[in-house]
Write an enzyme that holds these catalytic residues in place. Structure first.
Site, PDB file in Angstrom:
ATOM      1  CB  CYS B  85      -0.797  -0.194   1.308  1.00 21.06           C
ATOM      2  SG  CYS B  85      -1.708  -1.549   1.342  1.00 21.06           S
ATOM      3  CB  CYS B 208     -12.009  -1.564   6.962  1.00 22.65           C
ATOM      4  SG  CYS B 208     -12.160  -2.845   8.395  1.00 22.65           S
ATOM      5  CE  LYS B 329     -10.616   3.674   8.269  1.00 24.46           C
ATOM      6  NZ  LYS B 329      -9.919   4.525   9.041  1.00 24.46           N
ATOM      7  CG  HIS B 333      -6.309   2.481   0.848  1.00 22.21           C
ATOM      8  ND1 HIS B 333      -5.093   2.844   0.320  1.00 22.21           N
ATOM      9  CD2 HIS B 333      -5.812   1.363   1.372  1.00 22.21           C
ATOM     10  CE1 HIS B 333      -4.047   2.233   0.786  1.00 22.21           C
ATOM     11  NE2 HIS B 333      -4.470   1.026   1.481  1.00 22.21           N
TER      12      HIS B 333
END
Ligand SMILES: [Zn+2]
Lengths: 128, 386
Positions: B85, B208, B329, B333
């Protein structure tokens, strides 16, 4: 990918990790270099089969190959020698799975792999 | 140790979300072209693509030459940089290093990820590739599961409540409302987070980051005159650091050492102390990761990240706003692109082009992008260049 599991079957079936020949620190998963003293003299060593839950989660959204198991517990277990294992905790009542609980290792069906449906076995823990 | 400087001359990005009608390459070209149009006089000498899993998400590798060709840049050297990431900011870091070294005069960075073509389980598997195949994926631990373990450990060790854990997602969603490129543009309450569906206990859906498609790009120059009078943003500091690979292998799981080291190094290169920062884009793929990152960077004391967020310390109109366009969020992402989105957002803030999300005249903005659970951390510090 089944060969990837076969290659390290001793680690999956008997929790063979590593021990530092210089300072005695023990690790699971095995390491190439000791995190305590920096030595690269690591020897295979079978881990003790009991420990305690450091922390845990219950997973509701599985990876492929684990669909039949959800929800299931995953825990970080500290073994008696200080090594820390990430593992499933199975066959234990919900109320028994908690921080600090004593657990012991067992061998179970770990996952079903690929289109041929090959079954891979490996360590899981149960609350002792 | 850099002797020369690097400047961001322009940025480009797509909206984050569902791009059913666009391919990985479509997205990369949209963002890349937009950055190139922003500084038409400058021609990049190298292209660095940040991407995590195009092989899995789109059966495609060799993105460097492919994106270069599609942007009309055939001939220049082109590479993909991968650090899970943190791929986006890692690509940017490599590009800046090349520019600062003097080996190239300019560089184009494109971060891109195509996630929505995957089924949810396939996307989880793709993200899990950031962690050990043999010992983490093997036991069925998704990336969310590892963060779930960490979240419980954090809450139990530091006495953090469910309600407090929900406070960083609330900030993200509040800032996302007015961010046109954000995936989600609806404010939520802590209660919505705390009651959303369970993913990896105690982490719930709104703890998440969502799955989304997106691409972002930045054009970097070594010579500010090559920008032909455009507003530039200086890259004042940049660092990448690594931690023990798996979070469960660390002596202290709550010490985000990679973040701490990268942030410390980038800030010291810039010669800045914390109060000078006007905004911070923090990598909060999971609520707990946002909190531990804020703590590692010294914005909060240990165990206080969520409580500080709840107290309003990081709101858009505070002294230290975070995630000014919604963070991971709400902006979203798209993993390999996220770090470049953060940098693009820092550019908008420092060129007073952030619209309704503009913070009050920041002089300096930092961006923080991580791969794995603080396994790779890439931090950059930017300032007005004039
Ligand atoms: Zn040793």
């Amino acid at each position: 990918m089944a060969i990837q599991s076969w290659r390290i079957r001793d680690r999956y079936y008997r929790l063979v990790g590593s021990r530092c020949a210089s300072c005695g620190a023990e690790y699971f998963p095995p390491v190439y270099r000791c995190r305590e003293c920096g030595s690269d003299k690591m020897k295979d060593k079978e881990m003790p089969k009991t420990g305690r839950i450091v922390t845990y989660t219950q997973l509701h959204e599985p990876l492929p190959g684990f669909e039949a198991q959800v929800p299931f517990y995953l825990a970080l277990v500290e073994l008696e020698n200080g090594a820390r294992v990430l593992t499933q905790v199975v066959d234990s009542p919900d109320e028994a799975v908690k921080t600090g609980a004593k657990v012991k290792a067992t061998v179970r069906r770990a996952k079903v792999e690929g289109e041929s449906g090959q079954i891979i076995y490996g360590y899981k823990f149960i609350v002792a | 140790m850099a002797r020369s400087k690097a400047y961001v001359a322009s940025v480009g990005f797509t909206k984050v979300g569902d791009h059913w009608e666009k391919s990985l390459l479509d997205l990369a070209v949209e963002a890349g072209s937009s950055a190139l149009k922003g500084a038409p006089k400058a021609k990049p000498d190298v292209l660095i693509v940040g991407n995590m899993f195009s092989a899995v998400g789109a059966s495609q590798e060799h993105l460097g030459a492919m994106v270069a060709g599609a942007l009309g840049l055939t001939g220049i050297p082109a590479f993909k940089v991968e650090a899970a990431c943190a791929s986006g900011a890692s690509a940017f870091n490599v590009a800046c290093s090349l520019v600062k070294s003097g080996s190239v005069g300019s560089a184009l960075v494109v971060g891109v990820e195509k996630m929505r073509d995957l089924e949810p389980e396939e996307a989880s598997q793709a993200l899990a590739m950031a962690e050990s195949a043999e010992y983490t994926q093997f036991v069925g631990a998704s990336f969310a599961a590892l963060n779930g373990l960490l979240a419980r450990y954090y809450m139990e060790s530091e006495g953090v409540s469910r309600d407090e854990l929900s406070s960083i997602p609330v900030i993200d969603h509040a800032n996302g409302v007015t961010a046109e490129h954000a995936q989600f543009r609806k404010a939520i309450t802590a209660d919505v987070v705390s009651r959303s569906s369970m993913v990896a206990d105690p982490l719930r859906l709104f703890d998440c980051a969502p799955v989304g498609d997106g691409a972002a790009a930045a054009l970097i120059l070594g010579d500010p005159k090559a920008g032909a009078g455009k507003k530039l943003v200086g890259v004042l500091g940049g660092a990448v650091s690594t931690n023990e690979f798996s979070v469960y292998e660390r002596k202290d799981m709550l010490d985000f050492r990679a973040t701490r080291d990268a942030f410390g190094s980038a800030m010291s290169q810039a010669g800045l102390s914390l109060p000078k920062l006007g905004a911070l884009e923090v990598h909060d793929a999971f609520s707990v990761v946002g909190a531990l990152s804020l703590e590692a960077m010294g914005l909060s004391k240990r165990g206080e990240g969520c409580r500080d967020a709840k107290a309003g310390k990081f709101d858009l109109r505070s002294d230290m706003p975070i995630n000014t366009f919604g963070g991971l969020k709400a902006r979203g992402h798209p993993v390999g692109a996220t770090g470049v989105y953060q940098i693009a957002e820092a550019f908008l803030q420092l060129t007073d082009a952030a619209g309704k999300n503009q913070v009050d005249r920041p002089d300096y903005v930092a961006t923080h992008n991580i791969g794995g659970v603080d396994t790779t951390a890439a931090v950059h510090v930017f300032g007005r260049a004039s």
